[in-house]
Design an enzyme around this catalytic site. Structure first.
Site, PDB file in Angstrom:
ATOM      1  N   ARG A 106     -52.946 -38.727  43.700  1.00 51.26           N
ATOM      2  CA  ARG A 106     -52.791 -36.883  44.532  1.00 51.26           C
ATOM      3  C   ARG A 106     -51.960 -37.685  45.781  1.00 51.26           C
ATOM      4  O   ARG A 106     -51.049 -36.503  45.855  1.00 51.26           O
ATOM      5  CB  ARG A 106     -54.171 -37.025  44.828  1.00 51.26           C
ATOM      6  CG  ARG A 106     -55.223 -36.936  44.269  1.00 51.26           C
ATOM      7  CD  ARG A 106     -56.343 -36.942  44.232  1.00 51.26           C
ATOM      8  NE  ARG A 106     -57.324 -36.632  43.506  1.00 51.26           N
ATOM      9  CZ  ARG A 106     -57.815 -37.246  42.240  1.00 51.26           C
ATOM     10  NH1 ARG A 106     -57.874 -39.043  41.524  1.00 51.26           N
ATOM     11  NH2 ARG A 106     -59.089 -36.687  41.277  1.00 51.26           N
ATOM     12  N   GLN A 124     -61.528 -35.441  37.087  1.00 52.57           N
ATOM     13  CA  GLN A 124     -59.733 -34.527  36.429  1.00 52.57           C
ATOM     14  C   GLN A 124     -60.280 -33.864  36.249  1.00 52.57           C
ATOM     15  O   GLN A 124     -59.129 -32.657  36.903  1.00 52.57           O
ATOM     16  CB  GLN A 124     -59.855 -35.892  35.836  1.00 52.57           C
ATOM     17  CG  GLN A 124     -59.358 -37.769  35.681  1.00 52.57           C
ATOM     18  CD  GLN A 124     -59.083 -38.656  35.219  1.00 52.57           C
ATOM     19  OE1 GLN A 124     -59.269 -38.199  33.750  1.00 52.57           O
ATOM     20  NE2 GLN A 124     -59.260 -39.757  35.495  1.00 52.57           N
ATOM     21  N   ASP A 183     -66.139 -46.462  37.226  1.00 54.75           N
ATOM     22  CA  ASP A 183     -65.098 -46.923  36.788  1.00 54.75           C
ATOM     23  C   ASP A 183     -65.745 -48.812  37.143  1.00 54.75           C
ATOM     24  O   ASP A 183     -65.314 -49.856  36.519  1.00 54.75           O
ATOM     25  CB  ASP A 183     -63.830 -47.008  37.415  1.00 54.75           C
ATOM     26  CG  ASP A 183     -62.885 -45.709  37.642  1.00 54.75           C
ATOM     27  OD1 ASP A 183     -63.190 -45.033  36.405  1.00 54.75           O
ATOM     28  OD2 ASP A 183     -62.214 -45.004  38.176  1.00 54.75           O
ATOM     29  N   LYS A 231     -63.194 -43.583  28.212  1.00 55.12           N
ATOM     30  CA  LYS A 231     -61.877 -44.400  28.673  1.00 55.12           C
ATOM     31  C   LYS A 231     -60.891 -44.799  28.500  1.00 55.12           C
ATOM     32  O   LYS A 231     -60.715 -44.366  27.128  1.00 55.12           O
ATOM     33  CB  LYS A 231     -62.733 -45.160  30.197  1.00 55.12           C
ATOM     34  CG  LYS A 231     -64.159 -44.319  30.708  1.00 55.12           C
ATOM     35  CD  LYS A 231     -63.673 -43.648  31.945  1.00 55.12           C
ATOM     36  CE  LYS A 231     -64.832 -43.228  32.389  1.00 55.12           C
ATOM     37  NZ  LYS A 231     -64.102 -41.930  33.677  1.00 55.12           N
TER      38      LYS A 231
HETATM   39  C1  S3P Z   1     -60.667 -40.666  38.419  1.00 51.55           C
HETATM   40  C2  S3P Z   1     -61.226 -39.732  38.181  1.00 51.55           C
HETATM   41  C3  S3P Z   1     -62.300 -40.406  36.706  1.00 51.55           C
HETATM   42  C4  S3P Z   1     -62.235 -42.087  37.107  1.00 51.55           C
HETATM   43  C5  S3P Z   1     -60.153 -42.612  37.147  1.00 51.55           C
HETATM   44  C6  S3P Z   1     -59.899 -41.905  37.992  1.00 51.55           C
HETATM   45  C7  S3P Z   1     -59.386 -38.939  39.593  1.00 51.55           C
HETATM   46  O1  S3P Z   1     -62.281 -39.884  35.761  1.00 51.55           O
HETATM   47  O2  S3P Z   1     -62.925 -42.448  35.500  1.00 51.55           O
HETATM   48  O3  S3P Z   1     -60.355 -43.513  36.623  1.00 51.55           O
HETATM   49  O4  S3P Z   1     -58.630 -40.188  40.118  1.00 51.55           O
HETATM   50  O5  S3P Z   1     -59.553 -38.009  39.479  1.00 51.55           O
HETATM   51  P1  S3P Z   1     -63.321 -38.764  35.083  1.00 51.55           P
HETATM   52  O6  S3P Z   1     -62.616 -37.331  35.672  1.00 51.55           O
HETATM   53  O7  S3P Z   1     -63.153 -39.262  33.596  1.00 51.55           O
HETATM   54  O8  S3P Z   1     -64.724 -39.408  35.402  1.00 51.55           O
END
Ligand code: S3P
Length: 454
Positions: free
Chosen positions: A46, A190, A336, A363
């Site tokens: 980000r 995400q 995670d 994942k």
């Molecule tokens: C993340 C969100 C998570 C996580 C990923 C990083 C992020 O995924 O598993 O490693 O940086 O927004 P999901 O939004 O698919 O749960």
């Protein structure tokens, strides 16, 4: 004692993606010492995205120099942003403003990084140019409809493969996106972040409601760059009426990387580890809560706030763990960390039951099946279920050869299992540890894990 904390800073190094790496861990030992694990992956992504869209020069410290975050960095370079570094975790981004990105000359290759692909698809949907997003075999098999469906409701035009996967062909719809309200069917940071970034380019208001709290780094960092995002209960709102002003970003250590040592020091006898400067944003600390429910001895010390994110030092000492029913509300807050939590469960007396975690199946690998397969090879009673796992722990972990299926967190989790194994464990296909934690082996061996790679 920051002077005595062991950490590893490397200049950008080219990593050979086709390399095969095998890990081998010798059984037993304890973990002792102080380390600082590398920067948070979510925040590193980000910082590049928002720093690029800001007006002015953004300085980032603590940036994660690993393949996933570098995929995002290279994508923005390819869209005309001048970015210096990373050198010792420092990155300088010469922001081009919200409307300053340029068409990349070729498809943007995002490696293994789901965060890059899902967040970029929202950000690029409203640009005045077209883009193509590609990735490695794992990334190109992961579900993308979760972002392309709501983006289409906003007026985006994204062509996917027949089953909704990447490569994604994004037609830039500058000035044509419409804000929507979206009730997310799954708890995904995400998806939320993708829609908020698209909302910066959409007419009217874009709002997203999440079914359970997920990491909120996008909202916090947007506000840190001066871009208004309103938060009301489980809903976040944004509009195109804002701009980003360059900021200083101090990325804390990644709690998802720290998690390997939280579990390792808990399960290995005579261990005492302090992890410095770890991000403890409450949307990320499920691993601490779950381990404490299991009986772990984790102290949260020197809590402070750095650049809008809570940070602390974590001290963890050996404990005898017990099996638990993992509360479902903690699942998105530890999403995670389950591969290594399964290792903790294998060492805990009694039964551990995880439910409500079907997301683990999509994942970087199917983390339910891949962990169950590996644990069974090592003689652990681990039964996969549709949305979780049942582990009867407390027996011994045997020796054997397991597959990580190119999933970084699986590779590191089985390395930690070595601390309680009764023979060596060989872990195949570990090159992708470089996507999130290239220093893992060096830091783990510094603490006492007998881990070699070849
Ligand atoms: C993340 C969100 C998570 C996580 C990923 C990083 C992020 O995924 O598993 O490693 O940086 O927004 P999901 O939004 O698919 O749960």
């Amino acid at each position: 004692m920051p002077g005595s904390v062991f950490s590893i800073n490397k200049k950008t190094k080219k990593i050979n993606m086709s390399q095969t790496i095998t890990f081998q861990v010798q059984p037993g030992g304890s973990l002792r010492g102080e380390i600082r694990v590398p920067g948070d992956k979510s925040m590193s992504h980000r910082s590049i995205m928002l720093g690029s869209l800001a007006e002015g020069v953004t300085h980032v410290t603590g940036f994660l120099n690993a393949e996933d975050a570098i995929s995002t960095l290279e994508a923005f370079r390819a869209m005309g942003v001048e970015i210096e570094g990373p050198v010792n975790g420092e990155v300088t981004i010469h922001g081009v403003g919200k409307h300053g990105l340029k068409a990349p000359a070729k498809p943007l290759y995002l490696g293994n990084s789901g965060t890059s692909m899902r967040l970029l698809s929202g950000l690029l949907a409203g640009q005045p140019f077209d883009t193509v997003l590609t990735g490695d075999k794992s990334l190109e098999s992961r579900p993308m409809k979760r972002v392309t469906v709501p983006l289409a409701q906003m007026g985006a035009e994204i062509i996917t493969q027949e089953n909704g996967t990447a490569p994604l062909h994004i037609k830039g719809k500058a000035g044509k996106l419409q804000g929507i309200h979206y009730d997310m069917p799954i708890a995904s940071a995400q998806v939320k972040s993708c829609l908020l970034l698209a909302g910066m380019y959409a007419e009217g208001e874009t709002s997203v409601t999440e079914p359970a709290p997920t990491r909120d780094h996008t909202e916090r960092m947007l506000n840190g760059f001066g871009y208004p995002v309103q938060r009301e209960g489980s809903t976040a709102r944004i509009s195109n009426q804002g701009k980003l002003t360059a900021a200083r970003i101090d990325v804390p250590s990644d709690i998802s990387s720290a998690a390997f040592f939280l579990v390792g020091a808990s399960i290995a006898p005579d261990s005492d580890v302090t992890l410095r400067h770890v991000g403890i944003n409450p949307t990320r600390t499920g691993v601490i809560d779950i381990l404490r429910l299991m009986g772990a001895n984790i102290e949260v010390l020197n809590e402070r706030e750095v650049g809008g994110e809570p940070v602390a030092d974590l001290r963890v000492r050996s404990a005898s763990l017990k099996g638990i029913n993992i509360p479902e509300h903690l699942v998105p807050l530890a999403i995670d960390e389950f591969p290594v939590l399964f290792v903790a469960a294998a060492c805990a007396e009694g039964q551990t039951v995880l439910t409500g975690a079907e997301e683990l199946r999509v994942k970087e690998s199917d983390r339910i099946q891949v962990m169950a397969d590996g644990l069974q090879i090592l003689g652990v009673d681990a039964q996969p279920t549709k949305d979780g796992m049942v582990i009867n722990g407390g027996g011994h972990i045997g020796s054997g050869e397991v597959e990580s299926h190119g999933d970084h967190r699986i590779a590191m989790s089985f390395s930690i299992a070595g601390l309680r194994a009764n023979g060596p464990i060989t872990i195949r296909d570990c090159a992708n540890v470089n996507t999130s934690f290239p220093e893992f082996r060096a830091l783990a061996t510094h603490l006492g894990l007998a881990l070699t790679s070849f």
